[in-house]
Design a protein around this motif. Structure first.
Motif, PDB file in Angstrom:
ATOM      1  N   GLY A 186       0.836  -1.193   0.000  1.00  0.00           N
ATOM      2  CA  GLY A 186       0.000   0.000   0.000  1.00  0.00           C
ATOM      3  C   GLY A 186       0.867   1.238   0.000  1.00  0.00           C
ATOM      4  N   THR A 187       0.330   2.359  -0.490  1.00  0.00           N
ATOM      5  CA  THR A 187       1.068   3.613  -0.544  1.00  0.00           C
ATOM      6  C   THR A 187       0.432   4.644   0.373  1.00  0.00           C
ATOM      7  OG1 THR A 187      -0.232   4.469  -2.408  1.00  0.00           O
ATOM      8  CG2 THR A 187       1.730   3.154  -2.926  1.00  0.00           C
ATOM      9  N   LEU A 188       1.246   5.563   0.871  1.00  0.00           N
ATOM     10  CA  LEU A 188       0.773   6.617   1.778  1.00  0.00           C
ATOM     11  C   LEU A 188       1.236   7.970   1.246  1.00  0.00           C
ATOM     12  CD1 LEU A 188       1.764   4.525   4.799  1.00  0.00           C
ATOM     13  CD2 LEU A 188      -0.482   5.615   4.734  1.00  0.00           C
ATOM     14  N   THR A 189       0.264   8.864   1.044  1.00  0.00           N
ATOM     15  CA  THR A 189       0.532  10.178   0.465  1.00  0.00           C
ATOM     16  C   THR A 189      -0.230  11.245   1.246  1.00  0.00           C
ATOM     17  OG1 THR A 189       0.706   9.134  -1.722  1.00  0.00           O
ATOM     18  CG2 THR A 189       0.451  11.531  -1.656  1.00  0.00           C
ATOM     19  N   PRO A 190       0.411  12.349   1.629  1.00  0.00           N
ATOM     20  CA  PRO A 190      -0.314  13.417   2.333  1.00  0.00           C
ATOM     21  C   PRO A 190      -1.132  14.274   1.361  1.00  0.00           C
ATOM     22  CG  PRO A 190       1.981  14.021   2.063  1.00  0.00           C
ATOM     23  CD  PRO A 190       1.854  12.636   1.518  1.00  0.00           C
ATOM     24  N   PHE A 191      -2.211  14.877   1.876  1.00  0.00           N
ATOM     25  CA  PHE A 191      -2.985  15.829   1.086  1.00  0.00           C
ATOM     26  C   PHE A 191      -3.339  17.035   1.946  1.00  0.00           C
ATOM     27  CE2 PHE A 191      -6.470  13.469   3.065  1.00  0.00           C
ATOM     28  CZ  PHE A 191      -7.449  14.431   3.292  1.00  0.00           C
ATOM     29  N   ALA A 192      -3.667  18.148   1.271  1.00  0.00           N
ATOM     30  CA  ALA A 192      -3.973  19.393   1.976  1.00  0.00           C
ATOM     31  C   ALA A 192      -5.449  19.746   1.945  1.00  0.00           C
ATOM     32  CB  ALA A 192      -3.145  20.538   1.387  1.00  0.00           C
ATOM     33  N   THR A 193      -6.107  19.564   0.801  1.00  0.00           N
ATOM     34  CA  THR A 193      -7.511  19.959   0.679  1.00  0.00           C
ATOM     35  C   THR A 193      -8.352  18.809   0.138  1.00  0.00           C
ATOM     36  OG1 THR A 193      -7.343  20.733  -1.619  1.00  0.00           O
ATOM     37  CG2 THR A 193      -6.754  22.311   0.147  1.00  0.00           C
ATOM     38  N   THR A 194      -9.648  18.877   0.435  1.00  0.00           N
ATOM     39  CA  THR A 194     -10.562  17.833  -0.034  1.00  0.00           C
ATOM     40  C   THR A 194     -10.631  17.806  -1.546  1.00  0.00           C
ATOM     41  OG1 THR A 194     -11.870  17.998   1.991  1.00  0.00           O
ATOM     42  CG2 THR A 194     -12.925  16.977   0.095  1.00  0.00           C
ATOM     43  N   GLY A 195     -10.694  18.978  -2.163  1.00  0.00           N
ATOM     44  CA  GLY A 195     -10.759  19.027  -3.621  1.00  0.00           C
ATOM     45  C   GLY A 195      -9.559  18.383  -4.272  1.00  0.00           C
ATOM     46  N   GLU A 196      -8.397  18.642  -3.713  1.00  0.00           N
ATOM     47  CA  GLU A 196      -7.152  18.073  -4.239  1.00  0.00           C
ATOM     48  C   GLU A 196      -7.151  16.551  -4.155  1.00  0.00           C
ATOM     49  OE1 GLU A 196      -3.010  17.353  -1.913  1.00  0.00           O
ATOM     50  OE2 GLU A 196      -3.743  19.427  -1.907  1.00  0.00           O
ATOM     51  N   VAL A 197      -7.555  16.015  -3.009  1.00  0.00           N
ATOM     52  CA  VAL A 197      -7.467  14.570  -2.816  1.00  0.00           C
ATOM     53  C   VAL A 197      -8.527  13.832  -3.629  1.00  0.00           C
ATOM     54  CG1 VAL A 197      -8.959  14.360  -0.771  1.00  0.00           C
ATOM     55  CG2 VAL A 197      -7.060  12.767  -1.105  1.00  0.00           C
ATOM     56  N   ILE A 198      -9.692  14.419  -3.788  1.00  0.00           N
ATOM     57  CA  ILE A 198     -10.723  13.758  -4.586  1.00  0.00           C
ATOM     58  C   ILE A 198     -10.318  13.728  -6.056  1.00  0.00           C
ATOM     59  CG2 ILE A 198     -13.090  13.996  -5.444  1.00  0.00           C
ATOM     60  CD1 ILE A 198     -13.903  14.806  -2.627  1.00  0.00           C
ATOM     61  N   GLU A 199      -9.704  14.798  -6.528  1.00  0.00           N
ATOM     62  CA  GLU A 199      -9.219  14.807  -7.911  1.00  0.00           C
ATOM     63  C   GLU A 199      -8.196  13.697  -8.129  1.00  0.00           C
ATOM     64  OE1 GLU A 199      -7.021  17.818 -11.109  1.00  0.00           O
ATOM     65  OE2 GLU A 199      -7.625  18.538  -9.127  1.00  0.00           O
ATOM     66  N   GLU A 200      -7.289  13.511  -7.172  1.00  0.00           N
ATOM     67  CA  GLU A 200      -6.289  12.462  -7.290  1.00  0.00           C
ATOM     68  C   GLU A 200      -6.919  11.072  -7.160  1.00  0.00           C
ATOM     69  OE1 GLU A 200      -2.857  10.197  -7.627  1.00  0.00           O
ATOM     70  OE2 GLU A 200      -3.323  12.243  -8.279  1.00  0.00           O
TER      71      GLU A 200
END
Length: 496
Positions: A393-407
């Motif tokens: 599994g991979t672990l990646t940080p995110f800052a905003t909801t919009g950013e993470v949903i796009e990814e």
């Protein structure tokens, strides 16, 4: 020797008769934990596949003559036999696939639940009758079995995935031809035996095992096969859909995934770490709905990573026949080689291997691989774009909801996704915007007998399980009923 004897007693099932394999005409099955031979499974010839379809045509006629209540009774008997034989079924699954025995037992019981569910659904296929536009007329809608259904299943859940196909197909009154993965042929034989012992008519259930190039084209080219239900990879799924167009078969596709997990800043870190370690490494990650891409809010990233790594390192990797084993081997050597390639590429690119990333040194044999977590992999890596289907599994940080949903929505896969949060606002916003057929909130349970399971985009179409699945195994017939002009409502009846 136990599975050798099991293979000898069973084999192919055509028209109610078992046709076992021998060392001369069979394929060697290998134990993935020891690399020792288990015995020989059959290799069906094209002629035998055609014979199985011939038998299914006859079996479908017999199934049409059985009332829904009688079909329900037969399915209930099969479910009871699955529960009764769960220890034996689980042992075969563990030996053939390397799945830990506790998980294999759970799969056997879940298979019985699925069959039980469709035993009830057999009695709930309701038609409709309503007034037409013509006085005295009626519109009638009712449902009829398709006839012959073919089911293609992989090795990762050989019992449950087949039960999800057999249940609705037989409940609807069809006959079925099954083509399982060779790696789990014995488990399929044992499950099918529960249905023959339950008393289904000869030809209602048929089993062909062997090489895809001998089986698949023969089934796909035969116009008598009305429907295909396939679980497997996206590339093979595309081929099946293309072949189905030649004879206009109905198709249900349950294909691969690459499930994102969004962990919001308000998530319960301890609960997430516990559930994620179990969910990610269940069946050594060989689960189409397995969580694979973990996106954690940057404010809790370090704490969450630490907790998940600790939990993952505590998992027991070992003999799948031991009750306390959490991870067994990968089912095939090819699967392990594919995982190693993805992990090596990520490491070479600078991603951080937090745990695992290698074959455990204490096992001299078997296709074992340590539970692996990788931090900050680049988006272009294979691990972030191709379904790993293994214990990584991979672990990646995110800052905003919009950013993470796009990814999360970036890939063509849309089978499952998961969200961890204690906020209803986060829950609603995230689940409404995620592209996935199945979404778990604070859980990694992706399916039950009574709920629909399936994906969108490249992850397929159609649903298995739940109250609507049986409709995919039925044709809809509409009858517009009007009285003849010279016929009175009492015509044909004697008057007092």
């Amino acid at each position: 020797m136990e599975l050798q004897e099991h293979y000898r007693k069973h084999g192919l099932l055509i028209g109610g008769r078992w046709q076992p394999a021998t060392a001369d005409d069979g394929q060697l099955s290998i134990n993935p934990a020891t690399e020792a031979p288990l015995g020989h499974t059959p290799l069906a010839a094209k002629e035998q596949v055609t014979q199985a379809i011939d038998a299914a045509v006859i079996g479908s006629r017999a199934m049409r003559e059985i009332t829904p209540w009688e079909r329900s009774t037969l399915l209930r008997r099969a479910a009871a036999l699955i529960r009764e034989r769960a220890p034996q079924l689980a042992r075969i699954v563990a030996l053939e696939t390397g799945k830990p025995i506790a998980q294999a037992t759970g799969e056997a019981n879940a298979s019985a639940e699925s069959i039980d569910w469709f035993a009830d659904e057999a009695r709930r296929v309701f038609g409709m009758s309503y007034e037409s536009r013509v006085k005295g007329g009626r519109y009638l809608v009712h449902y009829e079995p398709l006839g012959v259904v073919a089911a293609f299943t992989p090795w990762n859940f050989p019992l449950l995935l087949l039960a999800r196909k057999m249940g609705p197909a037989l409940a609807a009154g069809n006959a079925i031809v099954i083509r399982p993965s060779n790696e789990a042929a014995g488990a399929t034989m044992a499950l099918v035996r529960c249905f023959t012992d339950a008393g289904f008519p000869e030809g209602a259930v048929n089993l062909v095992i062997g090489k895809p190039d001998a089986i698949t084209p023969t089934i796909m080219a035969d116009a008598r096969v009305a429907k295909i239900s396939f679980t497997g990879s996206v590339p093979i799924g595309r081929q099946i859909v293309e072949m189905s167009a030649q004879t206009l078969k109905k198709v249900t596709m349950e294909l691969g995934g690459h499930a994102p997990v969004i962990v919001h800043r308000d998530a319960d870190i301890a609960a997430f770490a516990h559930l994620a370690s179990l969910g990610k490494f269940r069946n050594a990650g060989q689960v189409c709905a397995s969580p694979t891409r973990f996106y954690v809010h940057e404010s809790i990233f370090d704490k969450t990573v630490k907790a998940l790594v600790e939990r993952s390192k505590a998992l027991k990797l070992g003999d799948p026949l031991e009750q306390n084993t959490d991870l067994g081997p990968l089912t095939t050597s090819r699967r392990r080689e594919a995982i190693e390639s993805l992990v090596d590429e990520a490491a070479s690119d600078g991603a951080q291997i937090l745990c695992g990333g290698r074959r455990p040194s204490r096992f001299g044999r078997g296709w074992f691989y340590e539970p692996t977590l990788i931090a900050n992999p680049a988006p272009h890596l294979g691990l972030m774009n191709d379904e790993p289907f293994g214990p990584v599994g991979t672990l990646t940080p995110f800052a905003t909801t919009g950013e993470v949903i796009e990814e999360a929505n970036r890939l063509p896969f849309a089978l499952a996704a998961y969200v961890f949060t204690r906020s209803m606002r986060n829950t609603m916003e995230t689940t409404e915007r995620l592209q996935a057929g199945v979404i778990g909130v604070n859980t990694f349970v992706a399916s039950t007998a009574e709920t629909p399971f399936g994906g969108a985009k490249d992850s397929g179409f159609g649903r298995e399980g739940g109250p609507h699945a049986i409709r995919d195994y039925l044709d809809t017939k509409f009858i517009n009923l009007e009285l003849a002009e010279d016929e009175s409502p009492d015509a044909g009846y004697a008057t007092a």
